[in-house]
Design a protein around this motif. Structure first.
Motif, PDB file in Angstrom:
ATOM      1  N   LYS A   7       1.125  -1.023  -0.017  1.00 42.03           N
ATOM      2  CA  LYS A   7       0.172  -0.436   0.025  1.00 42.03           C
ATOM      3  C   LYS A   7       1.305   1.436   0.010  1.00 42.03           C
ATOM      4  CE  LYS A   7      -3.465  -2.151   2.403  1.00 42.03           C
ATOM      5  NZ  LYS A   7      -4.764  -2.352   3.609  1.00 42.03           N
ATOM      6  N   LEU A   8       1.578   1.623  -1.451  1.00 40.98           N
ATOM      7  CA  LEU A   8       2.741   2.260  -1.114  1.00 40.98           C
ATOM      8  C   LEU A   8       1.930   3.664  -1.343  1.00 40.98           C
ATOM      9  CD1 LEU A   8       5.872   1.331  -2.904  1.00 40.98           C
ATOM     10  CD2 LEU A   8       5.281   1.578  -0.017  1.00 40.98           C
ATOM     11  N   LYS A   9       2.501   4.905  -0.956  1.00 41.52           N
ATOM     12  CA  LYS A   9       1.115   6.013  -1.289  1.00 41.52           C
ATOM     13  C   LYS A   9       2.239   7.223  -1.243  1.00 41.52           C
ATOM     14  CE  LYS A   9      -1.923   5.102   2.152  1.00 41.52           C
ATOM     15  NZ  LYS A   9      -2.821   6.070   3.794  1.00 41.52           N
ATOM     16  N   ILE A  10       1.984   7.964  -2.778  1.00 43.47           N
ATOM     17  CA  ILE A  10       2.394   8.813  -3.409  1.00 43.47           C
ATOM     18  C   ILE A  10       2.862  10.554  -2.193  1.00 43.47           C
ATOM     19  CG2 ILE A  10       2.871  10.473  -5.324  1.00 43.47           C
ATOM     20  CD1 ILE A  10       0.830   8.829  -6.919  1.00 43.47           C
ATOM     21  N   GLY A  11       3.912   9.871  -2.442  1.00 43.10           N
ATOM     22  CA  GLY A  11       4.560  11.413  -1.357  1.00 43.10           C
ATOM     23  C   GLY A  11       5.293  10.707  -0.344  1.00 43.10           C
ATOM     24  N   GLN A  12       5.368   9.064   0.220  1.00 43.20           N
ATOM     25  CA  GLN A  12       5.761   8.508   0.932  1.00 43.20           C
ATOM     26  C   GLN A  12       7.438   8.264   1.092  1.00 43.20           C
ATOM     27  OE1 GLN A  12       3.770   4.713   1.524  1.00 43.20           O
ATOM     28  NE2 GLN A  12       3.116   5.060   3.570  1.00 43.20           N
ATOM     29  N   LYS A  13       7.712   8.740   1.928  1.00 42.58           N
ATOM     30  CA  LYS A  13       9.402   8.479   1.719  1.00 42.58           C
ATOM     31  C   LYS A  13      10.232   7.169   2.496  1.00 42.58           C
ATOM     32  CE  LYS A  13       9.740  12.821   2.217  1.00 42.58           C
ATOM     33  NZ  LYS A  13      10.532  14.034   0.943  1.00 42.58           N
ATOM     34  N   ILE A  14      10.866   7.287   1.794  1.00 42.71           N
ATOM     35  CA  ILE A  14      11.567   6.210   1.948  1.00 42.71           C
ATOM     36  C   ILE A  14      12.792   6.051   1.717  1.00 42.71           C
ATOM     37  CG2 ILE A  14      12.637   3.932   0.540  1.00 42.71           C
ATOM     38  CD1 ILE A  14       9.608   3.381   0.812  1.00 42.71           C
ATOM     39  N   ASN A  15      13.117   5.595   3.165  1.00 44.18           N
ATOM     40  CA  ASN A  15      14.779   5.842   3.722  1.00 44.18           C
ATOM     41  C   ASN A  15      15.666   5.028   3.297  1.00 44.18           C
ATOM     42  OD1 ASN A  15      16.530   5.995   5.557  1.00 44.18           O
ATOM     43  ND2 ASN A  15      15.505   6.230   6.622  1.00 44.18           N
ATOM     44  N   PHE A  16      16.478   5.127   2.463  1.00 46.15           N
ATOM     45  CA  PHE A  16      17.662   4.045   1.778  1.00 46.15           C
ATOM     46  C   PHE A  16      18.912   4.564   2.764  1.00 46.15           C
ATOM     47  CE2 PHE A  16      16.004   4.140  -2.028  1.00 46.15           C
ATOM     48  CZ  PHE A  16      16.828   3.391  -3.099  1.00 46.15           C
ATOM     49  N   GLY A  17      18.972   5.516   3.658  1.00 48.81           N
ATOM     50  CA  GLY A  17      20.355   5.599   4.488  1.00 48.81           C
ATOM     51  C   GLY A  17      20.355   4.335   5.058  1.00 48.81           C
ATOM     52  N   ASN A  18      18.952   3.561   5.522  1.00 49.01           N
ATOM     53  CA  ASN A  18      19.140   2.428   6.722  1.00 49.01           C
ATOM     54  C   ASN A  18      19.635   1.370   6.159  1.00 49.01           C
ATOM     55  OD1 ASN A  18      18.937   4.130   8.924  1.00 49.01           O
ATOM     56  ND2 ASN A  18      16.724   3.941   9.377  1.00 49.01           N
ATOM     57  N   ALA A  19      18.574   1.698   4.900  1.00 50.23           N
ATOM     58  CA  ALA A  19      18.535   0.483   3.707  1.00 50.23           C
ATOM     59  C   ALA A  19      20.738  -0.197   3.678  1.00 50.23           C
ATOM     60  CB  ALA A  19      17.982   0.234   2.712  1.00 50.23           C
ATOM     61  N   LYS A  20      21.137   0.871   3.427  1.00 51.34           N
ATOM     62  CA  LYS A  20      22.201   0.799   3.121  1.00 51.34           C
ATOM     63  C   LYS A  20      23.045   0.219   4.557  1.00 51.34           C
ATOM     64  CE  LYS A  20      22.576   5.158   1.585  1.00 51.34           C
ATOM     65  NZ  LYS A  20      23.679   6.794   1.211  1.00 51.34           N
ATOM     66  N   GLU A  21      22.623   1.072   6.007  1.00 54.34           N
ATOM     67  CA  GLU A  21      23.826  -0.081   6.412  1.00 54.34           C
ATOM     68  C   GLU A  21      23.586  -1.662   6.786  1.00 54.34           C
ATOM     69  OE1 GLU A  21      22.607   2.371   9.828  1.00 54.34           O
ATOM     70  OE2 GLU A  21      23.246   4.354   8.683  1.00 54.34           O
ATOM     71  N   ILE A  22      21.872  -1.669   6.454  1.00 53.38           N
ATOM     72  CA  ILE A  22      21.910  -2.996   6.475  1.00 53.38           C
ATOM     73  C   ILE A  22      22.538  -3.916   5.362  1.00 53.38           C
ATOM     74  CG2 ILE A  22      20.083  -4.768   6.032  1.00 53.38           C
ATOM     75  CD1 ILE A  22      18.243  -2.809   6.833  1.00 53.38           C
ATOM     76  N   ILE A  23      23.265  -3.194   4.448  1.00 55.45           N
ATOM     77  CA  ILE A  23      23.924  -4.072   3.663  1.00 55.45           C
ATOM     78  C   ILE A  23      25.002  -4.308   3.994  1.00 55.45           C
ATOM     79  CG2 ILE A  23      24.894  -4.567   1.020  1.00 55.45           C
ATOM     80  CD1 ILE A  23      22.030  -2.351   0.399  1.00 55.45           C
ATOM     81  N   VAL A  24      25.791  -3.152   5.022  1.00 56.17           N
ATOM     82  CA  VAL A  24      27.247  -3.448   4.908  1.00 56.17           C
ATOM     83  C   VAL A  24      27.211  -4.178   6.006  1.00 56.17           C
ATOM     84  CG1 VAL A  24      28.774  -1.937   6.130  1.00 56.17           C
ATOM     85  CG2 VAL A  24      27.880  -1.238   3.947  1.00 56.17           C
ATOM     86  N   GLN A  25      26.206  -3.978   6.867  1.00 54.80           N
ATOM     87  CA  GLN A  25      26.521  -4.706   8.410  1.00 54.80           C
ATOM     88  C   GLN A  25      25.562  -6.143   7.802  1.00 54.80           C
ATOM     89  OE1 GLN A  25      25.115  -2.626  11.619  1.00 54.80           O
ATOM     90  NE2 GLN A  25      26.741  -0.743  11.336  1.00 54.80           N
ATOM     91  N   PRO A  26      25.313  -7.457   7.765  1.00 52.59           N
ATOM     92  CA  PRO A  26      25.237  -8.290   7.473  1.00 52.59           C
ATOM     93  C   PRO A  26      24.810  -8.928   9.143  1.00 52.59           C
ATOM     94  CG  PRO A  26      27.315  -9.171   7.790  1.00 52.59           C
ATOM     95  CD  PRO A  26      27.217  -7.661   7.819  1.00 52.59           C
ATOM     96  N   ASP A  27      23.576  -9.891   8.886  1.00 53.42           N
ATOM     97  CA  ASP A  27      22.476  -9.723  10.621  1.00 53.42           C
ATOM     98  C   ASP A  27      23.641 -10.616  10.241  1.00 53.42           C
ATOM     99  OD1 ASP A  27      20.600  -8.650   9.363  1.00 53.42           O
ATOM    100  OD2 ASP A  27      19.543 -10.864   8.247  1.00 53.42           O
ATOM    101  N   LYS A  28      23.610 -10.768  12.555  1.00 57.30           N
ATOM    102  CA  LYS A  28      24.446 -11.485  12.737  1.00 57.30           C
ATOM    103  C   LYS A  28      23.555 -13.425  12.864  1.00 57.30           C
ATOM    104  CE  LYS A  28      25.099  -7.972  16.634  1.00 57.30           C
ATOM    105  NZ  LYS A  28      24.684  -7.774  17.479  1.00 57.30           N
ATOM    106  N   LYS A  29      24.759 -14.141  13.340  1.00 54.94           N
ATOM    107  CA  LYS A  29      24.480 -15.747  13.479  1.00 54.94           C
ATOM    108  C   LYS A  29      23.839 -15.885  14.243  1.00 54.94           C
ATOM    109  CE  LYS A  29      27.814 -16.921   9.424  1.00 54.94           C
ATOM    110  NZ  LYS A  29      28.548 -17.727   9.652  1.00 54.94           N
ATOM    111  N   GLU A  30      22.987 -16.682  14.587  1.00 57.94           N
ATOM    112  CA  GLU A  30      22.676 -16.897  15.354  1.00 57.94           C
ATOM    113  C   GLU A  30      23.644 -17.179  16.892  1.00 57.94           C
ATOM    114  OE1 GLU A  30      19.644 -20.151  15.771  1.00 57.94           O
ATOM    115  OE2 GLU A  30      17.860 -19.148  14.858  1.00 57.94           O
ATOM    116  N   ASP A  31      24.738 -18.537  16.613  1.00 60.47           N
ATOM    117  CA  ASP A  31      25.775 -19.149  17.463  1.00 60.47           C
ATOM    118  C   ASP A  31      26.948 -17.518  17.724  1.00 60.47           C
ATOM    119  OD1 ASP A  31      27.773 -20.963  14.491  1.00 60.47           O
ATOM    120  OD2 ASP A  31      26.672 -18.485  14.770  1.00 60.47           O
ATOM    121  N   ASP A  32      25.988 -16.418  17.091  1.00 59.23           N
ATOM    122  CA  ASP A  32      27.343 -15.412  16.990  1.00 59.23           C
ATOM    123  C   ASP A  32      27.199 -14.871  18.655  1.00 59.23           C
ATOM    124  OD1 ASP A  32      29.068 -13.272  16.691  1.00 59.23           O
ATOM    125  OD2 ASP A  32      27.402 -12.113  16.243  1.00 59.23           O
ATOM    126  N   GLU A  33      28.704 -14.829  19.055  1.00 56.77           N
ATOM    127  CA  GLU A  33      28.893 -14.354  20.563  1.00 56.77           C
ATOM    128  C   GLU A  33      28.290 -13.318  20.913  1.00 56.77           C
ATOM    129  OE1 GLU A  33      32.689 -12.811  22.876  1.00 56.77           O
ATOM    130  OE2 GLU A  33      33.157 -13.294  20.905  1.00 56.77           O
TER     131      GLU A  33
END
Length: 234
Positions: free
Chosen positions: A72-98
């Protein structure tokens, strides 16, 4: 081939051959924008594949914009790319991560119970912080209202009205108020043993040691002063 070594191989400019209308020397794509404003016809897929957004996936945009419904995207809504770029750089932590295994397991149990029983919406990380303590006060206020009709504002803050509403919890008591007492004692560093909602020897011993440490009447009963010492700073 023999006899043709003098002749250079032909070279083709494939852009000319195919009547390329774009730039002869295409520039590198610009970096992904920090914020993108939704236009007519946009989808998260098309936004993720804008020039310069290479590497950003639809899943990344969804994670970076939790308040937006992808259907349900709406014209004029803002999409945050900045956080998306951070998500790419910082991969999800593994379950066995310390780091995922750090944190106190009993505190995690307290946080889970506060979430399920009182809708606390805490991060279950096993670390005792002000949000966990505030959620425990809300639980106390909720139980005093429910069980004794104290009509307290459930705001997670210790105050005079909450202190005045306290009822004494002592050996033999069972139920949610006893569990709150046990959880509060544990968070203050006085382990009552099992957080089983039953005021037994372990809870009595932990409460007695706590009262002695706070230099208040050590009667092994959790009354107004004991609860004040457990929650006053919050």
């Amino acid at each position: 081939m023999p006899g043709y070594s003098w002749k250079a191989c032909c070279q083709y400019n494939y852009r000319d051959a195919f009547d390329w209308k774009g730039s002869k020397t295409p520039a590198k794509p610009a970096p992904a924008p920090d914020v993108y404003t939704i236009q007519e016809g946009d989808t998260l897929w098309s936004i993720a594949h804008k020039d310069g957004a290479g590497g950003v996936q639809v899943e990344d945009l969804i994670k970076a914009n939790p308040g937006i419904d992808p259907t349900k995207l709406k014209i004029g809504q803002k999409i945050n790319f900045g956080n998306a770029k951070e998500i790419i750089v910082q991969p999800d932590k593994k379950e066995d991560d310390e780091s995922s295994n750090s944190g106190d397991e009993v505190v995690k149990s307290i946080q889970k119970t506060l979430n399920s029983r009182y809708n606390a919406v805490l991060i279950v990380d096993g670390f005792n912080g002000p949000k966990t303590k505030s959620a425990l006060i809300k639980a106390l206020q909720t139980e005093l209202n429910k069980q004794f009709n104290k009509k307290l504002v459930v705001d997670g803050k210790w105050g005079a009205k909450t202190k005045a509403a306290i009822v004494t919890v002592e050996k033999g008591a069972k139920g949610n108020l006893t569990w709150i007492l046990q959880a509060a004692l544990y968070l203050e560093g006085f382990n009552p043993g099992s957080l089983d909602s039953t005021f037994g020897k372990g809870t009595e011993s932990a409460l007695y040691k706590f009262q002695q440490a706070k230099v208040i009447t050590a009667d092994k009963k959790a009354g107004k002063e004991s609860f004040k010492q457990l929650f006053y700073a919050y």
